[in-house]
Design a protein around this motif. Structure first.
Motif, PDB file in Angstrom:
ATOM      1  N   MET A 139      -3.454  -2.564 -13.725  1.00  0.00           N
ATOM      2  CA  MET A 139      -2.385  -2.159 -12.821  1.00  0.00           C
ATOM      3  C   MET A 139      -2.655  -2.722 -11.434  1.00  0.00           C
ATOM      4  N   SER A 140      -1.592  -3.113 -10.740  1.00  0.00           N
ATOM      5  CA  SER A 140      -1.735  -3.522  -9.346  1.00  0.00           C
ATOM      6  C   SER A 140      -2.182  -2.321  -8.518  1.00  0.00           C
ATOM      7  N   PRO A 141      -3.155  -2.479  -7.631  1.00  0.00           N
ATOM      8  CA  PRO A 141      -3.654  -1.335  -6.864  1.00  0.00           C
ATOM      9  C   PRO A 141      -2.580  -0.605  -6.071  1.00  0.00           C
ATOM     10  N   GLU A 142      -1.617  -1.363  -5.498  1.00  0.00           N
ATOM     11  CA  GLU A 142      -0.620  -0.728  -4.645  1.00  0.00           C
ATOM     12  C   GLU A 142       0.313   0.202  -5.410  1.00  0.00           C
ATOM     13  N   ILE A 143       0.366   0.061  -6.740  1.00  0.00           N
ATOM     14  CA  ILE A 143       1.193   0.946  -7.546  1.00  0.00           C
ATOM     15  C   ILE A 143       0.780   2.413  -7.348  1.00  0.00           C
ATOM     16  N   PHE A 144      -0.528   2.619  -7.087  1.00  0.00           N
ATOM     17  CA  PHE A 144      -1.021   3.980  -6.915  1.00  0.00           C
ATOM     18  C   PHE A 144      -0.818   4.493  -5.496  1.00  0.00           C
ATOM     19  N   PHE A 145      -0.287   3.652  -4.623  1.00  0.00           N
ATOM     20  CA  PHE A 145       0.163   4.128  -3.319  1.00  0.00           C
ATOM     21  C   PHE A 145       1.667   4.341  -3.311  1.00  0.00           C
TER      22      PHE A 145
ATOM     23  N   ILE B 205      -7.037   2.017  -1.768  1.00  0.00           N
ATOM     24  CA  ILE B 205      -5.600   2.187  -2.017  1.00  0.00           C
ATOM     25  C   ILE B 205      -4.870   2.649  -0.762  1.00  0.00           C
ATOM     26  N   TYR B 206      -5.447   3.592  -0.044  1.00  0.00           N
ATOM     27  CA  TYR B 206      -4.741   4.157   1.115  1.00  0.00           C
ATOM     28  C   TYR B 206      -4.724   3.202   2.309  1.00  0.00           C
ATOM     29  N   TYR B 207      -5.838   2.548   2.588  1.00  0.00           N
ATOM     30  CA  TYR B 207      -5.933   1.742   3.801  1.00  0.00           C
ATOM     31  C   TYR B 207      -5.636   0.263   3.579  1.00  0.00           C
ATOM     32  N   TYR B 208      -5.990  -0.278   2.420  1.00  0.00           N
ATOM     33  CA  TYR B 208      -5.964  -1.725   2.240  1.00  0.00           C
ATOM     34  C   TYR B 208      -4.912  -2.218   1.253  1.00  0.00           C
ATOM     35  N   TYR B 209      -4.554  -1.402   0.258  1.00  0.00           N
ATOM     36  CA  TYR B 209      -3.635  -1.863  -0.787  1.00  0.00           C
ATOM     37  C   TYR B 209      -2.318  -1.095  -0.739  1.00  0.00           C
ATOM     38  N   ARG B 210      -1.773  -0.959   0.459  1.00  0.00           N
ATOM     39  CA  ARG B 210      -0.557  -0.178   0.650  1.00  0.00           C
ATOM     40  C   ARG B 210       0.685  -0.899   0.133  1.00  0.00           C
ATOM     41  N   SER B 211       0.644  -2.225   0.076  1.00  0.00           N
ATOM     42  CA  SER B 211       1.767  -3.020  -0.416  1.00  0.00           C
ATOM     43  C   SER B 211       1.206  -4.291  -1.043  1.00  0.00           C
ATOM     44  N   THR B 212       2.052  -5.009  -1.751  1.00  0.00           N
ATOM     45  CA  THR B 212       1.606  -6.218  -2.438  1.00  0.00           C
ATOM     46  C   THR B 212       1.075  -7.258  -1.465  1.00  0.00           C
TER      47      THR B 212
ATOM     48  N   PRO C  64     -17.151  -4.398  -9.219  1.00  0.00           N
ATOM     49  CA  PRO C  64     -17.052  -3.037  -8.677  1.00  0.00           C
ATOM     50  C   PRO C  64     -16.058  -2.984  -7.519  1.00  0.00           C
ATOM     51  N   ILE C  65     -15.346  -1.875  -7.396  1.00  0.00           N
ATOM     52  CA  ILE C  65     -14.388  -1.694  -6.306  1.00  0.00           C
ATOM     53  C   ILE C  65     -15.143  -1.167  -5.091  1.00  0.00           C
ATOM     54  N   LYS C  66     -15.081  -1.908  -3.988  1.00  0.00           N
ATOM     55  CA  LYS C  66     -15.776  -1.536  -2.763  1.00  0.00           C
ATOM     56  C   LYS C  66     -14.793  -1.503  -1.598  1.00  0.00           C
ATOM     57  N   ALA C  67     -14.932  -0.502  -0.734  1.00  0.00           N
ATOM     58  CA  ALA C  67     -14.099  -0.426   0.468  1.00  0.00           C
ATOM     59  C   ALA C  67     -14.717   0.569   1.441  1.00  0.00           C
ATOM     60  N   LYS C  68     -14.628   0.257   2.726  1.00  0.00           N
ATOM     61  CA  LYS C  68     -15.096   1.158   3.775  1.00  0.00           C
ATOM     62  C   LYS C  68     -13.906   1.709   4.546  1.00  0.00           C
ATOM     63  N   PHE C  69     -14.073   2.884   5.148  1.00  0.00           N
ATOM     64  CA  PHE C  69     -13.068   3.364   6.087  1.00  0.00           C
ATOM     65  C   PHE C  69     -12.973   2.372   7.242  1.00  0.00           C
TER      66      PHE C  69
ATOM     67  N   HIS D  67      -9.247  12.430  -5.517  1.00  0.00           N
ATOM     68  CA  HIS D  67      -8.509  11.499  -6.378  1.00  0.00           C
ATOM     69  C   HIS D  67      -7.683  10.523  -5.550  1.00  0.00           C
ATOM     70  N   GLU D  68      -7.132  11.012  -4.459  1.00  0.00           N
ATOM     71  CA  GLU D  68      -6.178  10.208  -3.688  1.00  0.00           C
ATOM     72  C   GLU D  68      -6.141  10.707  -2.257  1.00  0.00           C
ATOM     73  N   ILE D  69      -6.172   9.792  -1.305  1.00  0.00           N
ATOM     74  CA  ILE D  69      -5.961  10.133   0.103  1.00  0.00           C
ATOM     75  C   ILE D  69      -4.455  10.102   0.366  1.00  0.00           C
ATOM     76  N   LEU D  70      -3.923  11.207   0.838  1.00  0.00           N
ATOM     77  CA  LEU D  70      -2.483  11.320   1.085  1.00  0.00           C
ATOM     78  C   LEU D  70      -2.125  11.033   2.541  1.00  0.00           C
ATOM     79  N   ASP D  71      -3.045  11.346   3.452  1.00  0.00           N
ATOM     80  CA  ASP D  71      -2.741  11.221   4.875  1.00  0.00           C
ATOM     81  C   ASP D  71      -4.046  11.228   5.660  1.00  0.00           C
ATOM     82  N   ASP D  72      -3.998  10.671   6.870  1.00  0.00           N
ATOM     83  CA  ASP D  72      -5.143  10.772   7.767  1.00  0.00           C
ATOM     84  C   ASP D  72      -4.646  10.684   9.203  1.00  0.00           C
TER      85      ASP D  72
END
Length: 412
Positions: free
Chosen positions: A57-63, A154-161, A250-255, A281-286
């Motif tokens: 699945m494309s990562p942004e689908i989960f956003f 997903i929340y910070y980097y893969y928000r759209s295609t 492996p999936i890696k990402a920093k804030f 499971h999912e970051i909804l807001d920050d």
């Protein structure tokens, strides 16, 4: 032409009466022709048949469309099934100034197999893969908040295609023409429309030191990981050892922000010997600092009006229009280009990072774009200055150049 209103994975279309749950992304499946077209490998459970499997699945689908650990039937939330799924919505104050060890912890080092088994739909089919999922752990006196890197990504980097492709390629060049980093009057010039929030996040990756560093590290890590695995295989061949395929990363990402702020997320709660564990499971807001108090998005828009006297004499190109279109979600093959399709968020709530920010967007023509990208301002002075590459002379007076709008070279 009919336009599908939903995006439906193939396995849901093929089993319209079954209910499914996306459990967790377990790895990144790289596309070696074009790394920007890579996908998440996601563990899925068919709640109806109790079958477990993985899908790409494309990562942004989960956003934009689906939530993890929620039940779906034919791409719609199954309200009846979701009554029995135990996840909660929580807001936590977190400090992202973490040690390397806290940022790079495997899930298997945080939770025991019984708890991970619950996250995997009460079956250990993908236990080995899940134990290696990268997480960051934020500890309080009584609680461990476990945030998997895929939730951050997903929340910070893969928000759209388009943003996802730029992140994986470590290259934002296609997404903007110019940027002003003034925190009191920030702006960005973009060649085509992106959602207002995404434009703000792109600006963050261009202007905030921590965000720039985090952005660069994602693509660098992926390419370094692949190169390292290839080097290992070369050594294995020389030693006549078994060569292992490089089929996942492996999936890696920093804030993108280091400091104190709050996140709102969906979590699963675990309690073991008086210690509480919150798995995000999912970051909804920050409400992390976005870096400005005023923000304008300038969208390049060619305004050309052509006067045509005899439209009937214009050449035509025959085109077949399908009578029906499919909602079936399929992977696209790499094409070496940014797709710029609009798989973007359908969430109506603006993220709290942009709360109170004065925001606007304007369409500008090519000529206006060039004016925005004017970077040279000449001032004269009678004071003696040391000659440098930024100095110029004229009429006996020194002139120096001030960089007012830091942009890349633009060809229009």
């Amino acid at each position: 032409m009919a336009k599908p209103k939903r995006i439906i994975p193939e396995f849901m279309l093929d089993n319209p009466d079954d209910t499914f749950m996306f459990l967790m992304p377990i790895s990144l499946k790289p596309d070696y022709e074009d790394i920007g077209n890579s996908y998440f490998e996601v563990a899925v459970k068919n709640l109806t048949t109790k079958e477990h499997f993985t899908t790409l699945m494309s990562p942004e689908i989960f956003f934009t469309h689906f939530k993890l650990h929620k039940a779906y039937k034919n791409a719609k939330l199954d309200k009846q099934a979701n009554k029995y799924i135990k996840t909660n919505k929580r807001t936590y104050n977190i400090d992202t100034r973490l040690s390397v060890a806290q940022y790079n912890t495997n899930l298997g080092d945080c939770l025991d197999k019984d708890f991970i088994g619950q996250l995997l739909g009460y079956k250990h089919t993908y236990m080995h893969e899940a134990q290696k999922v990268s997480c960051c752990v934020i500890k309080t006196k009584t609680t461990d908040i476990i945030i998997p890197h895929y939730a951050i990504a997903i929340y910070y980097y893969y928000r759209s295609t388009v943003l996802r492709e730029a992140i994986l390629k470590s290259n934002l060049e296609e997404l903007y023409l110019g940027v002003i980093c003034n925190p009191h009057d920030a702006s960005i010039v973009i060649p085509r429309y992106v959602p207002e929030e995404d434009a703000a996040f792109i600006h963050r990756f261009l202007c905030q030191e921590d965000a720039i560093d985090s952005f660069n590290k994602i693509g660098t890590y992926i390419n370094a990981y692949i190169r390292n695995e290839k080097d290992k295989n070369i050594k294995r061949r020389k030693n006549n050892e078994l060569v292992e395929p490089i089929d996942s990363v492996p999936i890696k990402a920093k804030f993108p922000v280091e400091g104190m702020f709050s996140i709102t997320s969906t979590v699963s709660d675990f309690d073991h010997k008086g210690r509480y564990y919150k798995y995000v499971h999912e970051i909804l807001d920050d409400d992390s600092d976005i870096g400005f108090t005023k923000f304008t998005t300038f969208i390049q828009s060619n305004k050309i009006i052509a006067e045509i006297d005899d439209k009937d004499k214009l050449p035509t190109i025959p085109r077949e229009v399908p009578s029906e279109t499919s909602e079936r979600l399929k992977s696209n093959h790499a094409n070496k280009k940014y797709k710029h399709n609009t798989v973007t968020t359908n969430r109506k709530k603006k993220c709290s990072s942009l709360s109170g920010i004065e925001m606007s967007n304007e369409k500008i023509t090519d000529e206006e774009t060039l004016q925005k990208l004017k970077i040279i301002e000449e001032t004269t002075t009678n004071e003696a200055v040391d000659q440098s590459l930024t100095d110029a002379t004229g009429n006996g007076e020194k002139k120096f150049v001030k960089l007012e709008f830091p942009v890349k070279e633009v060809k229009l």
